[in-house]
Design an enzyme around this catalytic site. Structure first.
Site, PDB file in Angstrom:
ATOM      1  N   TYR A 482       0.830  -1.204   0.000  1.00  0.00           N
ATOM      2  CA  TYR A 482       0.000   0.000   0.000  1.00  0.00           C
ATOM      3  C   TYR A 482       0.870   1.262   0.000  1.00  0.00           C
ATOM      4  CZ  TYR A 482      -3.817   3.200   1.118  1.00  0.00           C
ATOM      5  OH  TYR A 482      -4.731   4.228   1.077  1.00  0.00           O
ATOM      6  N   SER A 562      -6.466   1.194  -4.500  1.00  0.00           N
ATOM      7  CA  SER A 562      -6.605   2.591  -4.114  1.00  0.00           C
ATOM      8  C   SER A 562      -5.242   3.279  -4.218  1.00  0.00           C
ATOM      9  CB  SER A 562      -7.198   2.688  -2.711  1.00  0.00           C
ATOM     10  OG  SER A 562      -7.636   3.990  -2.443  1.00  0.00           O
ATOM     11  N   ASP A 645     -17.845   3.814  -7.630  1.00  0.00           N
ATOM     12  CA  ASP A 645     -16.729   4.245  -6.785  1.00  0.00           C
ATOM     13  C   ASP A 645     -16.720   5.769  -6.729  1.00  0.00           C
ATOM     14  OD1 ASP A 645     -14.391   4.719  -5.441  1.00  0.00           O
ATOM     15  OD2 ASP A 645     -13.210   3.241  -6.551  1.00  0.00           O
ATOM     16  N   HIS A 680     -15.826   1.581  -3.943  1.00  0.00           N
ATOM     17  CA  HIS A 680     -14.392   1.512  -3.709  1.00  0.00           C
ATOM     18  C   HIS A 680     -13.978   0.212  -3.030  1.00  0.00           C
ATOM     19  CE1 HIS A 680     -10.530   3.439  -3.789  1.00  0.00           C
ATOM     20  NE2 HIS A 680     -10.351   3.287  -2.501  1.00  0.00           N
TER      21      HIS A 680
END
Length: 713
Positions: A482, A562, A645, A680
């Site tokens: 991430y 993301s 989203d 999302h």
């Protein structure tokens, strides 16, 4: 925003491109999207945006493109022979009973439960820990396809009322209602246009505080969200009569979170701006109806988390002058910094959170991305560690100061989430709920390794795989990370990960800079002008796995969602030669325009903004969309997004996919999978998660040349 300036005639042109599956058995025909003459001027630099029209997700043109792309993608996936077997295994493995940690209010316990394959968790209530629970709210009854989710809940202090928020099709927008716990019936209260907010009841159980926006004037899924306001809702009254508690018309980016202190005397107002971990801390004395909002900590210089209070003395978890965190006490009668008292000083590990139960502080630390929990008394004296079941992640330890018990969840890569009851005064844990999952954890192991990034920074990484692994460079490996927004990646059980392991793969999870694993310095080292450090850390992880012969480029897949989707997009454009397959999921791909949609402006604390000339330079240098180059051989890629989203709007993935398909010079497929009635990720039905994972694992396995046989599991 500049206008497109071009009238669309025939939008979609079918073009046969020489893109084939790895075995070369079938070529792909892509919908080649028409380009438009759109050029923007960023501080003297002219930047083309030929697929700007894809930002209008509601247009007939975009919908036609989406339909055509999905037809290509699912046509490709349909030809992978073991896709169904992967889905069947996911379905079987996901079918196990799951629980959340209980919350006690009044004399009742509230917790979530899933019997296995329910699309949404069911909220249960029990009169005691041993009593048979009853259903308080089943979100699966709110829609036929499981796309309405429970997005938030708050129980009144007496345990008799529940405020709850629902979200449809994965949107961040919530609608709040109130349910009577005894009857299970909803009251008349209806609260709309809530986003990024919970609810907090007053101790008289007559109403709650929440934050909302004004009703959007245009497209609710794309319009920017500014000017949030904090309100008080009194039961039985229309929302139009809700009392405005605090707003800032002078600052459109401020976000407000209101919570009532355990003693009921104070409304604590957490004021944030965007996604920065820094915040302000205000309060209002609820015992005085006309008391003003007091700006206790208003410098926006650090993170301040209110823990509890002893009358006017507030206990606060902060990273001010302590990037790894400390616990302090502030007497609100004498709030000047020289009067602050350190209760628990900063240590070598990052302080993640603090709970206060039975007059004892429960401090949760990250020690090389693994949880360690320590018990201290109210003076700050260390008493003992919580004896956790192993190396993994523990979360919970919530409750009230007077409570004699608390609950926590423990998980690891190969240990399903188990709920424990903990007695702080005795230091004893007992199992409350333990799931039974159809797999053998004894066949697998997890170890933590450390490697060095491009600039020499030491970075940790977890590796999980079947015991007896051969280091011959031939192991299919999924590298997931991430790297942003102060978010820490810690060990956690995941059905998709287990199926990947059963397929013979290695699961690798590095803790990149930009995250919160080592405190605020680690976070800042991966933000704004330093964002390239995050990509360097990830590329170095891939190179480590190859050099240590865990895997090789043809066997290495990467995935992220993301901000992690941005990570994958940046790394595949910077090093297309390094990876065997890529899965960028709901990624931020257009770093020049992300701030123009919904809550995108809030990410400038981590990213910066193209509106700033200095920020533009580094954003343009790594923006995935703008670093795709014609004539490049990109690895097999399947981009994923969803039509609802409204966090990272799907236009990011749409424009990236259209550009990458046009630029691809190799034979590898470039696909985009666009989920419908989904957002999302939050609240996504299990049925959609199973289908999505089966498609991703099938795509990766096919392009890594894996021999998939799940019959032995």
């Amino acid at each position: 925003m500049a206008s497109v300036g071009v009238v669309f005639s025939c939008l979609l042109l079918l073009a046969t491109l020489p893109l084939a599956a790895q075995d070369g058995s079938a070529s792909l025909t892509y919908p080649k999207a028409k380009t438009v003459d759109q050029v923007d001027d960023y501080h003297g630099t002219k930047v083309a945006d030929p697929y700007r029209w894809l930002e209008d997700t509601d247009s007939a043109d975009t919908k036609a493109w989406v339909e055509a792309e999905n037809k290509v993608t699912f046509g490709y996936l349909d030809k992978i022979p073991y896709r169904g077997a992967i889905r069947d295994r996911l379905l079987k493995l996901w079918n196990f009973e799951r629980f959340s940690a209980p919350e006690k209010e009044g004399t009742r316990y509230f917790y979530q439960h899933n019997n296995g394959l329910q699309n949404q968790n069911v909220l249960l209530v029990s009169e005691s820990l041993n009593a048979e629970p009853s259903i308080l709210l089943d979100p699966n009854t709110l829609s036929a396809d499981g796309t309405v989710a429970l997005a938030g809940s708050a129980i009144s202090d007496d345990g008799k009322l529940m405020a709850y928020g629902t979200a449809a099709s994965g949107s961040d927008w919530m609608e709040w209602h109130v349910r009577d716990v005894d009857s299970g019936k909803d009251l008349s209260d209806d609260i709309k246009w809530v986003k990024f907010s919970g609810a907090s009841w007053t101790k008289d159980n007559k109403g709650f505080f929440y934050s909302r926006y004004d009703e959007p004037k245009e497209a609710a899924l794309r319009e920017s969200n500014y000017f949030q306001k904090l309100y008080y809702h009194r039961l039985g009254t229309p929302q139009s009569e809700d009392k405005l508690i605090y707003d800032r018309p002078d600052n459109k980016e401020m976000l407000f979170g209101g919570s009532v202190s355990d003693d009921g005397q104070y409304l604590i107002i957490t004021v944030s701006e965007g996604s920065s971990p820094k915040n302000r801390l205000y309060y209002k004395n609820l015992s005085q109806p006309d008391a003003p909002v007091v700006k206790l900590l208003d410098d926006f210089d650090a993170q301040y988390n209110f823990i509890d209070n002893d009358g006017p003395v507030f206990w606060i978890h902060t990273d001010l002058d302590a990037p790894r965190g400390r616990l302090i006490a502030i007497d609100t009668r004498h709030p000047e910094k020289p009067n602050w008292k350190t209760v628990v000083a900063q240590g070598p590990d990052k302080l993640e959170s603090v709970g206060l139960v039975d007059n004892l502080f429960l401090l949760s630390y990250l020690k090389d991305a693994r949880t360690e929990v320590r018990v201290h008394d109210l003076t700050g004296k260390f008493l003992r560690n919580v004896d956790l079941p192993g190396i993994g992640t523990a979360g919970g330890f919530a409750g009230k100061r007077k409570d004699k018990e608390t609950f926590y969840a423990f998980t690891s890569f190969i240990s399903p989430t188990t709920i424990y009851r903990y007695i702080p005064s005795e230091g004893k844990s007992t199992v409350f709920r333990q799931p039974k999952v159809d797999f053998d954890p004894a066949r697998y192991e997890t170890k933590q390794v450390f490697y060095h990034s491009k600039d020499g920074t030491r970075v940790p990484m977890f590796l999980t795989y079947k015991k007896g692994l051969k280091l011959d460079g031939q192991n299919p490996t999924l590298l997931y990370a991430y790297g942003g927004f102060d978010i820490s990646l810690t060990p956690a059980f995941s059905v998709p990960t287990i199926v990947w392991l059963e397929m013979g793969g290695i699961y690798a999870q590095p803790n990149l800079r930009g995250g919160g694993e080592y405190g605020e310095d680690w976070h800042q080292a991966g933000t704004k002008a330093h964002k390239q450090n995050v990509f360097d850390d990830f590329i170095a992880a891939a190179e480590y796995l190859i050099s240590e012969k865990y895997t090789s480029t043809p066997k290495l897949a990467i995935r992220g969602g993301s901000n992690g989707g941005l990570l994958i997009g940046a790394c595949l454009t910077q090093r297309p030669d390094l990876f065997g397959a890529t899965l960028p999921h709901v990624g931020v791909m257009d770093m020049l325009r992300f701030q123009k949609f919904t809550i995108g402006w809030a990410w400038t604390s981590d990213y910066g903004s193209s509106d700033n000339p200095e920020d533009f330079k580094y954003l343009y240098a790594y923006s995935p969309l703008h670093n795709l180059k014609p004539g490049t051989k990109y690895p097999p890629t399947m981009i994923a997004t969803a039509d609802h989203d409204d966090r990272v709007v799907p236009a990011h993935s749409f424009k990236f996919a259209a550009t990458m398909q046009a630029d691809q010079a190799g034979t590898a497929p470039v696909l985009i999978r666009i989920e419908t009635k989904a957002g999302h990720g939050a609240g996504k039905p299990i049925s959609k998660l199973i289908d999505e994972t089966a498609d991703e694992w099938a795509f990766v396995a096919h392009n890594l040349g894996m021999n998939v046989d799940l019959s032995k599991n």
